[in-house]
Design an enzyme around this catalytic site. Structure first.
Site, short mmCIF file in Angstrom:
data_model
loop_
_atom_site.label_atom_id
_atom_site.label_comp_id
_atom_site.label_asym_id
_atom_site.label_seq_id
_atom_site.Cartn_x
_atom_site.Cartn_y
_atom_site.Cartn_z
N GLY A 12 0.73 -3.67 -5.31
CA GLY A 12 1.23 -2.28 -5.32
C GLY A 12 1.03 -1.58 -4.08
N SER A 14 3.58 -0.80 -1.84
CA SER A 14 4.72 -0.25 -1.03
C SER A 14 4.89 1.13 -1.17
CB SER A 14 6.05 -0.81 -1.64
OG SER A 14 6.08 -0.59 -2.89
N ARG A 15 4.12 1.98 -2.16
CA ARG A 15 4.02 3.31 -2.16
C ARG A 15 2.56 3.90 -2.78
NH1 ARG A 15 7.62 4.39 -7.93
NH2 ARG A 15 6.26 2.73 -9.03
N SER A 37 6.61 -4.80 -6.22
CA SER A 37 7.30 -5.37 -7.67
C SER A 37 8.47 -6.55 -7.30
CB SER A 37 7.92 -4.13 -8.26
OG SER A 37 8.86 -3.77 -7.63
N ASN A 93 -4.56 -2.89 -6.94
CA ASN A 93 -4.07 -1.44 -6.95
C ASN A 93 -2.86 -1.18 -8.08
OD1 ASN A 93 -3.65 1.51 -6.05
ND2 ASN A 93 -1.64 0.55 -5.43
N SER A 146 -9.66 4.21 -12.59
CA SER A 146 -9.17 5.54 -12.68
C SER A 146 -10.34 6.34 -13.42
CB SER A 146 -7.92 5.69 -13.79
OG SER A 146 -7.74 6.93 -14.07
N SER A 148 -9.80 7.95 -15.76
CA SER A 148 -9.36 7.50 -17.20
C SER A 148 -10.17 6.36 -17.98
CB SER A 148 -7.94 7.18 -17.09
OG SER A 148 -7.12 8.35 -17.01
N TYR A 159 -3.17 3.28 -21.41
CA TYR A 159 -3.37 2.98 -20.12
C TYR A 159 -4.90 3.11 -20.05
CZ TYR A 159 -3.93 4.90 -15.29
OH TYR A 159 -4.26 5.28 -13.90
N LYS A 163 -7.70 0.67 -17.54
CA LYS A 163 -8.49 1.18 -16.52
C LYS A 163 -10.13 1.07 -16.87
CE LYS A 163 -5.27 2.19 -13.79
NZ LYS A 163 -5.15 1.49 -12.54
N THR A 191 -6.90 13.11 -10.59
CA THR A 191 -5.54 13.24 -10.48
C THR A 191 -5.00 13.12 -9.31
OG1 THR A 191 -5.68 14.39 -12.56
CG2 THR A 191 -3.80 14.38 -11.35
N ASN A 197 2.80 10.12 -11.68
CA ASN A 197 2.57 11.31 -12.48
C ASN A 197 3.35 12.17 -11.93
OD1 ASN A 197 1.13 12.02 -10.10
ND2 ASN A 197 -0.95 11.84 -10.93
#
Length: 256
Positions: A12, A14-15, A37, A93, A146, A148, A159, A163, A191, A197
């Site tokens: 993950g 690329s961003r 992806s 990630n 996370s 979370s 989700y 995590k 966050t 998000n």
């Protein structure tokens, strides 16, 4: 140059958090494998990151393959070895969080989330660990879990268990892989303002509320995770394994 000449795989990448971590690892001397992806947008973003990494004198390749695919980890490791000869650090990630209520959760949404965030991660970590064992030089595995993993979320019932699973996976892998000098740790972001998000934080009132809940009075940025990831990847943390590092601006402790 904390990661000089090490090979770092980041899924993950690329961003968001993955991209920030990839660039910081490159600044610290690493060669980077950018997992994404495989969609055109991911490939384009990866190519722009490769150009940025080359501009600072380091090398990077991209590998497009869905994180939910149980074979993606093997592909990432194979391409890393082909390009750079070894795997020193693996950062899991990649993750998704399509917010949805619990009572009418579509099975497809649940399964996509679990496969992307946990099942694919499990076998990717396994692939990286097997390569590190083969090399006999140890290594570092880092999971981006996370906050979370520690708290619930009304629209995140699919989700938060993934995590929590990543955190538990790192703890168990620390025990299983310590004999090979492979360290396994987790970072737990609070966050962080990313694409995952963006829609949820589009409401100015919610954005202000979420910012006010942190001790530091702001949401996190992807770059805030890059330093902790580099630390856990480097020899500065050579006696750290099975640990979980909250990177949340004090959100978790601010209950008053």
């Amino acid at each position: 140059m904390l990661l000089k000449d090490k090979t770092v795989i980041i899924t993950g990448a690329s961003r968001g958090i993955g991209r920030a971590a990839a660039f910081e690892c490159a600044k610290q001397g690493a060669n980077i494998v950018i997992g994404h992806s495989g969609r055109p947008s991911g490939g384009q973003a990866a190519q722009s990151l490769i150009a940025e990494i080359k501009d600072i004198g380091r090398h990077a390749i991209d590998v497009g393959s869905d994180a939910a695919n149980l074979d993606t980890g093997e592909l990432l490791v194979r391409e890393a070895v082909k390009a750079f000869g070894q795997v020193d650090v693996f950062v899991n990630n990649a993750g998704i969080c399509p917010f949805h209520s619990f009572l009418d959760m579509p099975r497809e949404t649940y399964l996509e989330t679990v496969n992307t965030n946990l099942n694919g991660a499990y076998f990717a970590v396994q692939a990286a660990a097997n390569q590190m064992k083969k090399q006999r030089q140890g290594g570092s595995i880092i999971a981006v879990s996370s906050i979370s993993a520690l708290v619930g979320g009304e629209f995140q019932t699919h989700y938060t268990p993934t995590k929590a699973g990543l955190l538990s996976l790192m703890q168990s892998c620390a025990v299983a892989l310590g004999k090979y000098n492979i360290r396994c740790n987790a970072v737990l972001p609070g966050t962080i303002a990313t694409d995952i998000n963006k829609e949820d934080l589009a409401d100015p009132e919610k954005l202000a509320y979420m910012s006010s809940r942190t001790c530091l009075g702001r949401l996190g940025e992807p770059e805030d995770l890059a330093g902790p990831i580099v630390f856990l990847a480097s020899d500065m943390s050579r006696y750290v394994t099975g640990a979980s590092l909250l990177v949340d601006g004090g959100l978790f402790v601010n209950l008053q």
